[in-house]
Scaffold this active site. Structure first.
Site, PDB file in Angstrom:
ATOM      1  N   ARG A  24       1.026  -1.238   0.373  1.00 51.28           N
ATOM      2  CA  ARG A  24      -0.199   0.585   0.200  1.00 51.28           C
ATOM      3  C   ARG A  24       1.136   1.820   0.117  1.00 51.28           C
ATOM      4  O   ARG A  24       0.875   1.896  -1.336  1.00 51.28           O
ATOM      5  CB  ARG A  24      -0.791  -0.123   1.158  1.00 51.28           C
ATOM      6  CG  ARG A  24      -2.437   1.111   0.832  1.00 51.28           C
ATOM      7  CD  ARG A  24      -1.824   2.600   1.263  1.00 51.28           C
ATOM      8  NE  ARG A  24      -1.081   2.457   2.826  1.00 51.28           N
ATOM      9  CZ  ARG A  24      -0.656   3.599   3.737  1.00 51.28           C
ATOM     10  NH1 ARG A  24      -0.784   4.599   2.618  1.00 51.28           N
ATOM     11  NH2 ARG A  24       0.087   3.299   4.705  1.00 51.28           N
ATOM     12  N   ASP A  25       1.334   1.871   0.899  1.00 49.70           N
ATOM     13  CA  ASP A  25       2.587   2.668   1.034  1.00 49.70           C
ATOM     14  C   ASP A  25       3.244   2.627   0.400  1.00 49.70           C
ATOM     15  O   ASP A  25       4.038   3.542  -0.114  1.00 49.70           O
ATOM     16  CB  ASP A  25       3.034   3.065   2.571  1.00 49.70           C
ATOM     17  CG  ASP A  25       3.343   4.510   2.949  1.00 49.70           C
ATOM     18  OD1 ASP A  25       2.797   5.194   1.727  1.00 49.70           O
ATOM     19  OD2 ASP A  25       3.698   4.410   3.691  1.00 49.70           O
ATOM     20  N   HIS A 218       6.042   4.428  12.187  1.00 50.13           N
ATOM     21  CA  HIS A 218       6.447   4.231  11.362  1.00 50.13           C
ATOM     22  C   HIS A 218       7.500   5.487  10.745  1.00 50.13           C
ATOM     23  O   HIS A 218       6.903   6.554  11.004  1.00 50.13           O
ATOM     24  CB  HIS A 218       4.620   4.846  10.664  1.00 50.13           C
ATOM     25  CG  HIS A 218       4.237   4.224   9.147  1.00 50.13           C
ATOM     26  ND1 HIS A 218       3.565   3.517   8.315  1.00 50.13           N
ATOM     27  CD2 HIS A 218       5.320   5.491   8.038  1.00 50.13           C
ATOM     28  CE1 HIS A 218       4.261   4.051   7.533  1.00 50.13           C
ATOM     29  NE2 HIS A 218       4.771   4.834   7.154  1.00 50.13           N
ATOM     30  N   HIS A 220       9.859   6.798   7.360  1.00 51.01           N
ATOM     31  CA  HIS A 220      10.301   7.040   6.648  1.00 51.01           C
ATOM     32  C   HIS A 220      12.213   7.902   6.747  1.00 51.01           C
ATOM     33  O   HIS A 220      12.562   7.553   7.271  1.00 51.01           O
ATOM     34  CB  HIS A 220       9.536   8.248   6.029  1.00 51.01           C
ATOM     35  CG  HIS A 220       8.288   8.100   5.180  1.00 51.01           C
ATOM     36  ND1 HIS A 220       8.494   7.294   3.944  1.00 51.01           N
ATOM     37  CD2 HIS A 220       7.528   7.160   5.759  1.00 51.01           C
ATOM     38  CE1 HIS A 220       7.195   7.133   4.162  1.00 51.01           C
ATOM     39  NE2 HIS A 220       6.402   7.072   5.334  1.00 51.01           N
ATOM     40  N   CYS A 251       4.980   9.531  -0.169  1.00 53.99           N
ATOM     41  CA  CYS A 251       3.681   9.856   0.118  1.00 53.99           C
ATOM     42  C   CYS A 251       3.653  11.057  -1.220  1.00 53.99           C
ATOM     43  O   CYS A 251       4.083  11.643  -1.605  1.00 53.99           O
ATOM     44  CB  CYS A 251       3.442  11.409   1.371  1.00 53.99           C
ATOM     45  SG  CYS A 251       1.528  10.773   1.456  1.00 53.99           S
ATOM     46  N   ASN A 260       9.685   3.563   2.799  1.00 51.19           N
ATOM     47  CA  ASN A 260       9.886   3.871   4.294  1.00 51.19           C
ATOM     48  C   ASN A 260      11.262   2.566   4.940  1.00 51.19           C
ATOM     49  O   ASN A 260      12.343   2.701   3.789  1.00 51.19           O
ATOM     50  CB  ASN A 260       8.743   3.134   5.028  1.00 51.19           C
ATOM     51  CG  ASN A 260       7.511   3.501   4.481  1.00 51.19           C
ATOM     52  OD1 ASN A 260       6.981   3.670   5.071  1.00 51.19           O
ATOM     53  ND2 ASN A 260       7.385   2.931   2.741  1.00 51.19           N
TER      54      ASN A 260
END
Length: 314
Positions: A24-25, A218, A220, A251, A260
């Site tokens: 997803r991300d 989370h 990055h 993003c 990430n």
């Protein structure tokens, strides 16, 4: 395959849960559209490598994030393998929740912001308006028996507003958790966090009654700090870490957000420290090297580049 020498680190948890966000991300910011079949196969391979929790897709408006417009198709291709409490999907609003429920999912995630500017850019709403938008989403998700996660973006810095006060992040986090979220994920969206900042935020959340047992982190890796920040969080008692196979990510609404924390880099560090992850590193490396070939570019992960150079470079 080379593996890390194991020297147990007693300051770390005995076991962690990896919350895999690569599908997803990791893929939401790709310039070219990745076929649904490739996404589904990516998820299958990650699951086979031992990643138990995989965020599969997002039910957002396709105009916002075209790369994830095929959410229903991806879940259809996965069948039962894409459902259940360990296969969360992102939902921004009630319409997204409707689509997720129609697909039969067992877990959802909402995504808020610690700053007003990013809330408007990402959700077209103020922070207050976004919280109210999430309220019926969480209520209905709970009524349907779904597990719910709440993301807070821009916890450590914002490209438009600059530094973000710790108490501002705590306030937004508390409001999300009061909606009824089961877990809070603290997002370093543009990768500017440092170790002391991470410790301060976790302590401040604890003072407000949000313990590390309900928190995921989370990070990055924009400034190369993702792994070191993760270690700080783990030593503070956090046991849930978001990461992305191959270090994919970014993003679409924050151009300075790069990839990430790479799952391989995290697993290598944990294996060397004697921390259980449940992941087969060799199988995961093969998966990320395969995905790098599908995307036509090298993997950002240092461990992937070191151990699979033939597949991870041009």
């Amino acid at each position: 395959m080379r593996t890390p020498q194991v020297e147990a680190d007693s300051t770390l948890p005995a076991e962690i849960t990896i919350y895999e966000v690569g599908a997803r991300d990791g893929l939401q910011n790709e310039k070219s559209i990745v076929p649904a079949e490739v996404k589904a196969e990516f998820i299958r391979r990650m699951a086979a490598a031992g990643l138990a929790t995989i965020e599969t897709t997002s039910f957002v408006n396709p105009q916002w994030v075209p790369q994830l417009a095929d959410a229903s198709e991806v879940l259809g291709l996965l069948g039962d393998e894409g459902l259940g409490p360990k296969r969360p999907v992102l939902v921004p609003n009630e319409r997204g929740l409707d689509r997720a429920l129609e697909a039969g999912v067992g877990a959802v995630a909402i995504f808020g912001s610690a700053t007003e500017t990013f809330a408007r850019k990402n959700l077209n709403r103020t922070v207050d308006e976004s919280i109210e938008m999430f309220r019926p989403v969480v209520e209905r998700a709970q009524e349907s028996g779904l597990w719910v996660r709440g993301y807070v973006s821009m916890c450590f810095g914002d490209p438009w507003e600059g530094p973000v006060p710790v108490q501002q992040v705590v306030d937004v986090s508390e409001r999300l958790m009061e909606l009824g979220c089961d877990q809070l994920s603290l997002g370093d969206t543009i990768g500017v966090a440092t170790s002391g900042h991470v410790a301060q935020l976790l302590d401040a959340l604890g003072d407000r009654g949000i313990g590390v047992d309900r928190i995921g982190v989370h990070f990055h890796d924009t400034y190369g700090q993702a792994l070191s920040n993760t270690l700080v969080a783990l030593r503070r008692g956090v046991t849930v870490v978001d990461s992305s196979a191959g270090g994919l990510g970014g993003c679409p609404y924050a151009e300075s957000a790069t990839g990430n924390l790479a799952t391989e880099d995290l697993v290598w560090a944990m294996e060397g420290a004697g921390v259980r992850t449940g992941v087969d590193l060799e199988a995961l490396l093969t998966t990320s090297a395969w995905m790098a070939q599908q995307l036509g570019r090298p993997s950002p992960s240092a461990v992937v580049r070191a151990l699979t150079p033939a597949f991870s470079t041009d």
